[in-house]
Design an enzyme around this catalytic site. Structure first.
Site, PDB file in Angstrom:
ATOM      1  N   TYR A 135       0.768  -1.252   0.000  1.00  0.00           N
ATOM      2  CA  TYR A 135       0.000   0.000   0.000  1.00  0.00           C
ATOM      3  C   TYR A 135       0.803   1.309   0.000  1.00  0.00           C
ATOM      4  CZ  TYR A 135      -4.114  -2.927   1.121  1.00  0.00           C
ATOM      5  OH  TYR A 135      -5.114  -3.863   1.120  1.00  0.00           O
TER       6      TYR A 135
ATOM      7  N   GLU B  54      -1.492  13.716  -8.506  1.00  0.00           N
ATOM      8  CA  GLU B  54      -0.699  14.936  -8.676  1.00  0.00           C
ATOM      9  C   GLU B  54       0.758  14.596  -8.965  1.00  0.00           C
ATOM     10  OE1 GLU B  54      -2.831  14.170  -6.321  1.00  0.00           O
ATOM     11  OE2 GLU B  54      -3.714  15.916  -5.376  1.00  0.00           O
TER      12      GLU B  54
HETATM   13  N1  THU Z   1      -5.055  10.442  -3.766  1.00  0.00           N
HETATM   14  C1  THU Z   1      -4.561  11.179  -4.807  1.00  0.00           C
HETATM   15  O1  THU Z   1      -4.261  10.633  -5.876  1.00  0.00           O
HETATM   16  N2  THU Z   1      -4.419  12.512  -4.635  1.00  0.00           N
HETATM   17  C2  THU Z   1      -4.747  13.186  -3.496  1.00  0.00           C
HETATM   18  O2  THU Z   1      -4.442  14.363  -3.362  1.00  0.00           O
HETATM   19  C3  THU Z   1      -5.486  12.501  -2.430  1.00  0.00           C
HETATM   20  C4  THU Z   1      -5.395  11.011  -2.476  1.00  0.00           C
HETATM   21  C5  THU Z   1      -5.195   8.988  -3.929  1.00  0.00           C
HETATM   22  C6  THU Z   1      -4.194   8.179  -3.149  1.00  0.00           C
HETATM   23  C7  THU Z   1      -4.917   6.863  -3.035  1.00  0.00           C
HETATM   24  O3  THU Z   1      -4.638   6.091  -4.187  1.00  0.00           O
HETATM   25  C8  THU Z   1      -6.382   7.228  -3.038  1.00  0.00           C
HETATM   26  O4  THU Z   1      -6.447   8.570  -3.499  1.00  0.00           O
HETATM   27  C9  THU Z   1      -7.043   7.147  -1.667  1.00  0.00           C
HETATM   28  O5  THU Z   1      -6.320   7.853  -0.734  1.00  0.00           O
END
Ligand code: THU
Length: 141
Positions: free
Chosen positions: A57, A64
């Site tokens: 994980y 981003e």
């Molecule tokens: N996640 C993003 O891709 N960008 C963010 O700014 C917030 C969280 C993703 C990480 C993970 O794969 C999923 O969202 C749940 O946290």
């Protein structure tokens, strides 16, 4: 609508379309939370990225991070505006680590749009989301 407002609306729509489209390709089998991000670089070129999770994980990466890596790989060096698109119960803003990733390539006034697939929910500046931040200038760069 004033010309400047309409240009801004077009810009938001272009970022949203790119983020929505790349979000479809997210690899998020563990959280099932798909995120897309799109940014415009200093040359006006668009770059996009999605979250890429991993069975181990903590190794997963945010949308981003993918968009920024795409920008750097394509020769872009500054973020003019960035949009993050997710479909959560609350507002989907960049996580803390991604705020710092954006900081590397953006200034305090750089717009950061928080969107759902239906549209931009809120627009912040980098200074709103990461005040008194540490950046390249702190190191004298
Ligand atoms: N996640 C993003 O891709 N960008 C963010 O700014 C917030 C969280 C993703 C990480 C993970 O794969 C999923 O969202 C749940 O946290």
């Amino acid at each position: 609508m004033q010309a400047a407002d309409s240009a801004q609306a077009d810009e938001g729509a272009a970022l949203l379309a790119a983020a929505r489209s790349v979000r479809e390709r997210a690899h998020a089998p563990y959280s099932r939370f798909r995120v897309g991000a799109a940014l415009r670089d200093e040359r006006g070129v668009l770059h996009a990225g999605c979250n890429v999770e991993n069975a181990a994980y903590p190794v997963g990466t945010c949308a981003e991070a993918g968009a920024i890596a795409a920008m750097v790989a394509a020769g872009g060096r500054r973020i003019a505006a960035i949009l993050v698109c997710g479909d959560g119960a609350g507002l989907v803003t960049p996580c803390g680590a991604c705020r710092q990733r954006i900081r590397e390539f953006a200034g305090p006034d750089t717009p950061i749009h928080a969107a759902t697939p239906d549209g931009i929910a809120r627009t912040f500046t980098l200074a709103d989301l990461l005040p008194e931040s540490f950046g390249p200038e702190t190191l004298g760069e």
